[in-house]
Write an enzyme that holds these catalytic residues in place. Sequence first.
Site, PDB file in Angstrom:
ATOM      1  CD  GLU A  70      56.096  50.788  45.938  1.00  0.00           C
ATOM      2  OE1 GLU A  70      55.509  50.104  45.082  1.00  0.00           O
ATOM      3  OE2 GLU A  70      55.976  50.593  47.159  1.00  0.00           O
ATOM      4  CD1 TRP A 105      56.972  46.500  45.493  1.00  0.00           C
ATOM      5  CD2 TRP A 105      56.100  44.587  44.704  1.00  0.00           C
ATOM      6  NE1 TRP A 105      56.490  45.778  46.555  1.00  0.00           N
ATOM      7  CE2 TRP A 105      55.944  44.599  46.102  1.00  0.00           C
ATOM      8  CE3 TRP A 105      55.630  43.479  43.986  1.00  0.00           C
ATOM      9  CZ2 TRP A 105      55.342  43.554  46.797  1.00  0.00           C
ATOM     10  CZ3 TRP A 105      55.026  42.442  44.687  1.00  0.00           C
ATOM     11  CH2 TRP A 105      54.895  42.477  46.070  1.00  0.00           C
ATOM     12  CD1 TRP A 110      37.409  33.081  36.391  1.00  0.00           C
ATOM     13  CD2 TRP A 110      37.147  34.818  37.782  1.00  0.00           C
ATOM     14  NE1 TRP A 110      38.612  33.285  37.035  1.00  0.00           N
ATOM     15  CE2 TRP A 110      38.481  34.348  37.903  1.00  0.00           C
ATOM     16  CE3 TRP A 110      36.757  35.905  38.562  1.00  0.00           C
ATOM     17  CZ2 TRP A 110      39.408  34.929  38.750  1.00  0.00           C
ATOM     18  CZ3 TRP A 110      37.679  36.479  39.416  1.00  0.00           C
ATOM     19  CH2 TRP A 110      38.990  35.993  39.501  1.00  0.00           C
ATOM     20  CG  ASN A 170      49.815  51.461  43.322  1.00  0.00           C
ATOM     21  OD1 ASN A 170      49.686  50.540  42.523  1.00  0.00           O
ATOM     22  ND2 ASN A 170      50.120  51.274  44.592  1.00  0.00           N
ATOM     23  CD1 TRP A 181      42.636  36.776  37.513  1.00  0.00           C
ATOM     24  CD2 TRP A 181      43.920  37.945  36.111  1.00  0.00           C
ATOM     25  NE1 TRP A 181      43.576  35.922  36.996  1.00  0.00           N
ATOM     26  CE2 TRP A 181      44.377  36.615  36.132  1.00  0.00           C
ATOM     27  CE3 TRP A 181      44.577  38.859  35.286  1.00  0.00           C
ATOM     28  CZ2 TRP A 181      45.462  36.170  35.365  1.00  0.00           C
ATOM     29  CZ3 TRP A 181      45.655  38.423  34.527  1.00  0.00           C
ATOM     30  CH2 TRP A 181      46.089  37.100  34.571  1.00  0.00           C
ATOM     31  CD1 TRP A 202      45.600  44.138  35.958  1.00  0.00           C
ATOM     32  CD2 TRP A 202      43.644  43.593  36.896  1.00  0.00           C
ATOM     33  NE1 TRP A 202      44.718  45.170  35.724  1.00  0.00           N
ATOM     34  CE2 TRP A 202      43.506  44.855  36.280  1.00  0.00           C
ATOM     35  CE3 TRP A 202      42.545  43.057  37.545  1.00  0.00           C
ATOM     36  CZ2 TRP A 202      42.311  45.582  36.309  1.00  0.00           C
ATOM     37  CZ3 TRP A 202      41.350  43.774  37.573  1.00  0.00           C
ATOM     38  CH2 TRP A 202      41.238  45.022  36.956  1.00  0.00           C
TER      39      TRP A 202
HETATM   40  P1  FAD Z   1      55.834  55.533  41.758  1.00  0.00           P
HETATM   41  O1  FAD Z   1      55.133  55.313  43.044  1.00  0.00           O
HETATM   42  O2  FAD Z   1      56.533  56.814  41.588  1.00  0.00           O
HETATM   43  O3  FAD Z   1      56.851  54.319  41.599  1.00  0.00           O
HETATM   44  C1  FAD Z   1      58.031  54.389  40.794  1.00  0.00           C
HETATM   45  C2  FAD Z   1      58.037  53.264  39.792  1.00  0.00           C
HETATM   46  O4  FAD Z   1      58.021  52.011  40.455  1.00  0.00           O
HETATM   47  C3  FAD Z   1      56.803  53.241  38.894  1.00  0.00           C
HETATM   48  O5  FAD Z   1      56.936  54.135  37.824  1.00  0.00           O
HETATM   49  C4  FAD Z   1      56.769  51.785  38.459  1.00  0.00           C
HETATM   50  O6  FAD Z   1      57.671  51.530  37.409  1.00  0.00           O
HETATM   51  C5  FAD Z   1      57.255  51.075  39.710  1.00  0.00           C
HETATM   52  N1  FAD Z   1      56.107  50.647  40.513  1.00  0.00           N
HETATM   53  C6  FAD Z   1      55.420  51.370  41.422  1.00  0.00           C
HETATM   54  N2  FAD Z   1      54.448  50.610  41.977  1.00  0.00           N
HETATM   55  C7  FAD Z   1      54.539  49.400  41.388  1.00  0.00           C
HETATM   56  C8  FAD Z   1      53.814  48.183  41.524  1.00  0.00           C
HETATM   57  N3  FAD Z   1      52.791  48.042  42.379  1.00  0.00           N
HETATM   58  N4  FAD Z   1      54.170  47.132  40.750  1.00  0.00           N
HETATM   59  C9  FAD Z   1      55.200  47.234  39.888  1.00  0.00           C
HETATM   60  N5  FAD Z   1      55.924  48.353  39.719  1.00  0.00           N
HETATM   61  C10 FAD Z   1      55.580  49.418  40.459  1.00  0.00           C
HETATM   62  N6  FAD Z   1      52.393  49.629  36.641  1.00  0.00           N
HETATM   63  C11 FAD Z   1      52.894  49.715  35.408  1.00  0.00           C
HETATM   64  O7  FAD Z   1      53.988  50.248  35.219  1.00  0.00           O
HETATM   65  N7  FAD Z   1      52.205  49.220  34.335  1.00  0.00           N
HETATM   66  C12 FAD Z   1      51.004  48.596  34.470  1.00  0.00           C
HETATM   67  O8  FAD Z   1      50.427  48.136  33.481  1.00  0.00           O
HETATM   68  C13 FAD Z   1      50.447  48.519  35.782  1.00  0.00           C
HETATM   69  N8  FAD Z   1      49.231  47.944  35.983  1.00  0.00           N
HETATM   70  C14 FAD Z   1      48.730  47.862  37.265  1.00  0.00           C
HETATM   71  C15 FAD Z   1      47.506  47.227  37.467  1.00  0.00           C
HETATM   72  C16 FAD Z   1      46.972  47.147  38.739  1.00  0.00           C
HETATM   73  C17 FAD Z   1      45.645  46.424  38.969  1.00  0.00           C
HETATM   74  C18 FAD Z   1      47.673  47.699  39.827  1.00  0.00           C
HETATM   75  C19 FAD Z   1      47.109  47.603  41.222  1.00  0.00           C
HETATM   76  C20 FAD Z   1      48.889  48.318  39.636  1.00  0.00           C
HETATM   77  C21 FAD Z   1      49.440  48.396  38.370  1.00  0.00           C
HETATM   78  N9  FAD Z   1      50.703  49.000  38.145  1.00  0.00           N
HETATM   79  C22 FAD Z   1      51.207  49.055  36.872  1.00  0.00           C
HETATM   80  C23 FAD Z   1      51.557  49.402  39.269  1.00  0.00           C
HETATM   81  C24 FAD Z   1      51.435  50.847  39.744  1.00  0.00           C
HETATM   82  O9  FAD Z   1      50.103  51.194  39.917  1.00  0.00           O
HETATM   83  C25 FAD Z   1      52.095  51.834  38.798  1.00  0.00           C
HETATM   84  O10 FAD Z   1      53.391  51.425  38.466  1.00  0.00           O
HETATM   85  C26 FAD Z   1      52.193  53.219  39.479  1.00  0.00           C
HETATM   86  O11 FAD Z   1      50.924  53.665  39.830  1.00  0.00           O
HETATM   87  C27 FAD Z   1      52.839  54.184  38.543  1.00  0.00           C
HETATM   88  O12 FAD Z   1      52.864  55.465  39.108  1.00  0.00           O
HETATM   89  P2  FAD Z   1      54.235  56.173  39.417  1.00  0.00           P
HETATM   90  O13 FAD Z   1      55.132  56.045  38.246  1.00  0.00           O
HETATM   91  O14 FAD Z   1      53.910  57.530  39.899  1.00  0.00           O
HETATM   92  O15 FAD Z   1      54.791  55.250  40.599  1.00  0.00           O
END
Ligand code: FAD
Length: 479
Positions: free
Chosen positions: A285, A288, A316, A351, A369, A392
């Site tokens: 993650e 990502w 849109w 997420n 979006w 997005w």
């Molecule tokens: P964990 O599951 O603990 O993951 C660890 C770290 O991995 C996160 O802190 C983050 O840095 C990274 N990560 C995890 N999932 C993703 C992902 N899908 N994409 C990229 N990095 C990821 N994340 C943001 O940091 N900033 C945003 O502005 C953002 N906007 C989002 C918008 C949408 C529509 C969606 C679907 C997801 C978005 N995310 C964003 C990704 C993700 O939802 C969050 O990073 C995650 O929920 C953060 O929670 P966590 O730190 O507990 O994640």
Amino acid sequence: MQVQKNNDNGEAIIVWFRNDLRLADNPALRHAADSGRPVICLYILDETPGVRPMGAASLWWLDKSLKRLNEHLEKLGNKLVLRKGVAAQVLDDVLSHSGATCVLWNRLYDKASIDRDTAIKTQLKDAGIDCQSFNASLLNEPWTVQNGSRQPYKVFTPYWRAAREHLTHVVVEPAPKSLKAPEHFPRSESLASWKLHPTKPDWSKGFDDWTPGEAGALERLDDFLSAPIDGYGEQRDIPGVEATSRLAPHLHFGEIGPRQVWLAARNAAEAGDAPAGEVEKFLSEVGWREFNHSILFHWPEIPTKSFRPEFDDFPWKSNAAFFEAWTKGQTGYPIVDAGMRELWVTGFMHNRVRMIVASFLIKHLLIDWREGEAWFWDTLLDADLPNNVGNWQWVAGSGADASPYFRIFNPIAQGEKFDPKGAYVRQWIPELKGVPDDLIHKPWTRPERLPAAARPLYGRPIVDHAQAREKAMEAYRSL
Ligand code: FAD
């Protein structure tokens, strides 16, 4: 650039803090500290045209994070200088009044920041000021991971496989033990004068669970690695369980760096303190996040344009009433509404639910979006350009390695699968507290069983799922 070199600060170095608000594993700061020269720690609330201003939730976080950073710097005998303005002009002013001869910073990867930094670097070099930048916020910088044809990857799995091959020697530098202060600090504005914390009304009360700052970030990581990581792979999709790290805002502001996260997680796995498979999933993650930075760097227009250009012709629909219902958590679909309310109250959204609400806005309401991205930008504490735009566009189907457009989330089925007992929904929608489990994600199907308070909104959702799905497919076919 007007630089006056002769004053009593003896070759001071300016460290320009940006999204790297920490002392440990901060190469620009480490470089300055190791020089033994006086260090001016500068944060600029940047007003350079074209650089996207932070959203309201981010400003809340920044307020606390800068306070913590200053406290840490004071323990090293230094302090943070705060200035608001156009970065190039502020640097010019600080240089001319401090006699500093060197500026250091850690790199950012979006186009507006790169353009600004490149112009500043040229100006500084022309004025005879030494200037260097470093990598603090990524495991691999975007240009270092390429496919066999020396092109950037567009698909995550091969990207991450290649990225990992560069990670055999991840090193984390400790925080400096001391940081020589200049004889005279340049003028600083007060943090309070920036009014980053909301007043009248103070809508941030629900943010209290967060602890911005480097110590809070390290504690989050420790807490996560000491227990929740055990069930990460399975539980990370369940919004009613706190099974993820919640490191995102800390990573965004650079209160902790991905090298620190990588090493701590790998060490926990090697010591047998965390299951290796869960650690791998968690690090992917973080992968990502790296991938999204790489995509934004190589395709700098994606904050406004589709990564897949055919989507720029998508039909849109502009609908202010639907958009408002979505932002307020009043669509009539419990899982969507719960997510939007969680976001409003806590500055965070799980997420899985982010994916559901984004899909609903784009596909059920056919709203662009970019409108959803802007709302998230303003309300998320972890608002982050590469991740927000990347995700997005992923949901919209227009991004790199995106979910296909025709995979339209059914908000009822998603709710039933990931929140089967409605624990998450009931937490955020008090009107639904008395609704039985079998109806919790489709309360309108038995309106007579709904409490009176829930009937106006949950008696009928703003759009019918099957009809909305058909319209979304029609729009897609028109591309
Ligand atoms: P964990 O599951 O603990 O993951 C660890 C770290 O991995 C996160 O802190 C983050 O840095 C990274 N990560 C995890 N999932 C993703 C992902 N899908 N994409 C990229 N990095 C990821 N994340 C943001 O940091 N900033 C945003 O502005 C953002 N906007 C989002 C918008 C949408 C529509 C969606 C679907 C997801 C978005 N995310 C964003 C990704 C993700 O939802 C969050 O990073 C995650 O929920 C953060 O929670 P966590 O730190 O507990 O994640």
